[in-house]
Design a protein around this motif. Structure first.
Motif, PDB file in Angstrom:
ATOM      1  N   ALA A   1       0.846  -1.217  -0.005  1.00 50.28           N
ATOM      2  CA  ALA A   1      -0.114  -0.014  -0.058  1.00 50.28           C
ATOM      3  C   ALA A   1       0.708   1.126  -0.020  1.00 50.28           C
ATOM      4  O   ALA A   1       0.531   2.105  -0.706  1.00 50.28           O
ATOM      5  CB  ALA A   1      -0.738  -0.113   1.251  1.00 50.28           C
ATOM      6  N   GLU A   2       1.966   1.185   0.814  1.00 49.77           N
ATOM      7  CA  GLU A   2       2.975   2.447   0.842  1.00 49.77           C
ATOM      8  C   GLU A   2       3.516   2.695  -0.544  1.00 49.77           C
ATOM      9  O   GLU A   2       3.774   3.756  -1.077  1.00 49.77           O
ATOM     10  CB  GLU A   2       4.119   2.246   1.809  1.00 49.77           C
ATOM     11  CG  GLU A   2       3.536   2.412   3.351  1.00 49.77           C
ATOM     12  CD  GLU A   2       4.643   2.275   4.382  1.00 49.77           C
ATOM     13  OE1 GLU A   2       5.843   1.723   3.944  1.00 49.77           O
ATOM     14  OE2 GLU A   2       4.435   2.918   5.307  1.00 49.77           O
ATOM     15  N   ARG A   3       4.018   1.785  -1.221  1.00 54.02           N
ATOM     16  CA  ARG A   3       4.572   1.371  -2.691  1.00 54.02           C
ATOM     17  C   ARG A   3       3.488   2.051  -3.435  1.00 54.02           C
ATOM     18  O   ARG A   3       3.838   3.069  -4.437  1.00 54.02           O
ATOM     19  CB  ARG A   3       5.158   0.224  -2.894  1.00 54.02           C
ATOM     20  CG  ARG A   3       5.845   0.266  -4.011  1.00 54.02           C
ATOM     21  CD  ARG A   3       6.630  -1.315  -4.399  1.00 54.02           C
ATOM     22  NE  ARG A   3       6.797  -1.965  -3.236  1.00 54.02           N
ATOM     23  CZ  ARG A   3       6.449  -3.169  -3.349  1.00 54.02           C
ATOM     24  NH1 ARG A   3       6.436  -3.902  -4.376  1.00 54.02           N
ATOM     25  NH2 ARG A   3       6.489  -4.100  -2.461  1.00 54.02           N
ATOM     26  N   ALA A   4       2.000   1.784  -3.410  1.00 53.51           N
ATOM     27  CA  ALA A   4       1.323   2.219  -4.591  1.00 53.51           C
ATOM     28  C   ALA A   4       0.897   3.916  -4.104  1.00 53.51           C
ATOM     29  O   ALA A   4       0.811   4.562  -5.080  1.00 53.51           O
ATOM     30  CB  ALA A   4      -0.315   1.449  -4.293  1.00 53.51           C
ATOM     31  N   VAL A   5       1.114   4.291  -2.805  1.00 55.25           N
ATOM     32  CA  VAL A   5       0.778   5.464  -2.661  1.00 55.25           C
ATOM     33  C   VAL A   5       2.086   6.399  -3.146  1.00 55.25           C
ATOM     34  O   VAL A   5       1.916   7.351  -3.707  1.00 55.25           O
ATOM     35  CB  VAL A   5       0.666   5.765  -1.098  1.00 55.25           C
ATOM     36  CG1 VAL A   5       0.828   7.240  -0.670  1.00 55.25           C
ATOM     37  CG2 VAL A   5      -0.458   5.244  -0.805  1.00 55.25           C
ATOM     38  N   ALA A   6       3.262   5.858  -3.162  1.00 55.27           N
ATOM     39  CA  ALA A   6       4.363   6.428  -3.491  1.00 55.27           C
ATOM     40  C   ALA A   6       4.656   6.470  -4.984  1.00 55.27           C
ATOM     41  O   ALA A   6       4.851   7.767  -5.585  1.00 55.27           O
ATOM     42  CB  ALA A   6       5.853   5.711  -2.855  1.00 55.27           C
ATOM     43  N   GLN A   7       4.008   5.614  -5.666  1.00 58.44           N
ATOM     44  CA  GLN A   7       3.879   5.562  -7.157  1.00 58.44           C
ATOM     45  C   GLN A   7       3.031   6.568  -7.829  1.00 58.44           C
ATOM     46  O   GLN A   7       3.068   7.130  -8.551  1.00 58.44           O
ATOM     47  CB  GLN A   7       3.614   4.141  -7.811  1.00 58.44           C
ATOM     48  CG  GLN A   7       3.501   4.106  -9.351  1.00 58.44           C
ATOM     49  CD  GLN A   7       4.842   4.309  -9.665  1.00 58.44           C
ATOM     50  OE1 GLN A   7       5.809   3.767  -9.288  1.00 58.44           O
ATOM     51  NE2 GLN A   7       4.954   5.220 -10.838  1.00 58.44           N
ATOM     52  N   ALA A   8       1.949   6.648  -6.979  1.00 53.79           N
ATOM     53  CA  ALA A   8       0.732   7.768  -7.273  1.00 53.79           C
ATOM     54  C   ALA A   8       1.362   9.071  -7.356  1.00 53.79           C
ATOM     55  O   ALA A   8       1.007   9.891  -7.885  1.00 53.79           O
ATOM     56  CB  ALA A   8      -0.445   7.285  -6.285  1.00 53.79           C
ATOM     57  N   ARG A   9       2.076   9.373  -6.209  1.00 51.18           N
ATOM     58  CA  ARG A   9       2.650  10.584  -5.745  1.00 51.18           C
ATOM     59  C   ARG A   9       3.625  10.707  -6.789  1.00 51.18           C
ATOM     60  O   ARG A   9       3.669  11.935  -7.500  1.00 51.18           O
ATOM     61  CB  ARG A   9       3.392  10.601  -4.466  1.00 51.18           C
ATOM     62  CG  ARG A   9       4.060  11.930  -4.009  1.00 51.18           C
ATOM     63  CD  ARG A   9       5.236  11.792  -2.946  1.00 51.18           C
ATOM     64  NE  ARG A   9       6.249  11.239  -3.484  1.00 51.18           N
ATOM     65  CZ  ARG A   9       6.545  10.117  -2.687  1.00 51.18           C
ATOM     66  NH1 ARG A   9       6.412   9.831  -1.395  1.00 51.18           N
ATOM     67  NH2 ARG A   9       7.782   9.446  -3.180  1.00 51.18           N
ATOM     68  N   ASP A  10       4.737   9.861  -7.260  1.00 48.51           N
ATOM     69  CA  ASP A  10       5.424  10.164  -8.302  1.00 48.51           C
ATOM     70  C   ASP A  10       4.906  10.422  -9.782  1.00 48.51           C
ATOM     71  O   ASP A  10       5.352  11.266 -10.282  1.00 48.51           O
ATOM     72  CB  ASP A  10       6.408   8.996  -8.530  1.00 48.51           C
ATOM     73  CG  ASP A  10       7.333   8.806  -7.415  1.00 48.51           C
ATOM     74  OD1 ASP A  10       7.407   9.933  -6.302  1.00 48.51           O
ATOM     75  OD2 ASP A  10       7.890   7.737  -7.073  1.00 48.51           O
ATOM     76  N   ASP A  11       3.730   9.648  -9.807  1.00 47.91           N
ATOM     77  CA  ASP A  11       2.992  10.010 -11.280  1.00 47.91           C
ATOM     78  C   ASP A  11       2.336  11.261 -11.270  1.00 47.91           C
ATOM     79  O   ASP A  11       2.285  11.995 -12.287  1.00 47.91           O
ATOM     80  CB  ASP A  11       1.973   8.720 -11.448  1.00 47.91           C
ATOM     81  CG  ASP A  11       2.570   7.373 -11.645  1.00 47.91           C
ATOM     82  OD1 ASP A  11       3.679   7.373 -11.971  1.00 47.91           O
ATOM     83  OD2 ASP A  11       1.763   6.506 -11.766  1.00 47.91           O
ATOM     84  N   LEU A  12       1.726  11.684 -10.199  1.00 56.13           N
ATOM     85  CA  LEU A  12       1.277  12.883 -10.095  1.00 56.13           C
ATOM     86  C   LEU A  12       2.315  14.054 -10.189  1.00 56.13           C
ATOM     87  O   LEU A  12       2.162  15.145 -11.021  1.00 56.13           O
ATOM     88  CB  LEU A  12       0.461  13.282  -8.763  1.00 56.13           C
ATOM     89  CG  LEU A  12      -0.026  14.890  -8.444  1.00 56.13           C
ATOM     90  CD1 LEU A  12      -1.197  15.009  -9.469  1.00 56.13           C
ATOM     91  CD2 LEU A  12      -0.515  14.627  -7.074  1.00 56.13           C
ATOM     92  N   PHE A  13       3.414  14.067  -9.557  1.00 54.64           N
ATOM     93  CA  PHE A  13       4.547  14.869  -9.957  1.00 54.64           C
ATOM     94  C   PHE A  13       5.071  14.955 -11.116  1.00 54.64           C
ATOM     95  O   PHE A  13       5.137  16.080 -11.539  1.00 54.64           O
ATOM     96  CB  PHE A  13       5.809  14.204  -8.698  1.00 54.64           C
ATOM     97  CG  PHE A  13       6.966  15.034  -8.995  1.00 54.64           C
ATOM     98  CD1 PHE A  13       7.084  16.358  -8.175  1.00 54.64           C
ATOM     99  CD2 PHE A  13       7.916  14.981  -9.370  1.00 54.64           C
ATOM    100  CE1 PHE A  13       8.136  17.229  -8.220  1.00 54.64           C
ATOM    101  CE2 PHE A  13       9.173  15.575  -9.626  1.00 54.64           C
ATOM    102  CZ  PHE A  13       9.059  16.839  -8.812  1.00 54.64           C
TER     103      PHE A  13
END
Length: 168
Positions: free
Chosen positions: A42-54
């Motif tokens: 779940a943490e990895r998915a949130v980090a990936q979503a943050r990176d994609d948004l960035f």
């Protein structure tokens, strides 16, 4: 009825108890491990979503900035008839646009740094010249706030080693 079970029988009951505790311990460990893995995913998915948004935001910033920079460059090609202050302001706006572009590139560089993909290329630069360029960009805002900017004379050098692409 006799209460005495005998030594062999006590050992068998104790062994069965230990085996049950061991099995329950393994089952508990498996449940705990699954929970940890799910939390990590779940943490990895949130980090990936943050990176994609960035990445999307940085990409979306580049388009309008490139258009603005292109129009400023076009204006700079024909400054005949402009007041000297207007020409100076145009030059400051062009430098500010380039600086903003460098800042966006720096945001991308930070991502690369976190991923271990950034190569820093330092070169000998004049810190006073860098400070003077920044002060010229900030001068209109400083004047509007009645702030006086002071920096060393351009004749004085302040050597420093920086990566200009990161020193936005």
């Amino acid at each position: 009825a006799s209460v005495f079970l005998g030594y062999g029988r006590v050992r068998a009951v104790a062994a069965t108890g230990l085996l049950c505790a061991f099995v329950l311990g393994i089952a508990g460990f498996v449940v705990l491990a699954r929970g940890i893995l799910q939390h990590h995913e779940a943490e990895r998915a949130v980090a990936q979503a943050r990176d994609d948004l960035f990445a999307m935001i940085v990409h979306d910033l580049r388009g309008p900035l490139a258009g603005m920079q292109a129009h400023l460059d076009l204006l700079a090609l024909d400054v005949d008839g402009f007041a000297p202050d207007t020409v100076a302001d145009l030059d400051v706006a062009r430098r500010a646009g380039r600086r903003l572009h460098l800042m966006i590139d720096t945001l991308l560089a930070v991502t690369k740094l976190e991923d271990g993909q950034l190569a820093v290329r330092r070169s000998e630069e004049d810190g006073n010249r860098i400070a003077q360029e920044l002060a010229e960009e900030l001068l209109p805002a400083a004047k509007a706030q009645a702030v006086t900017l002071q920096f060393p004379s351009p004749d004085q050098r302040a050597p420093c080693r920086v990566d200009r692409s990161l020193a936005a």
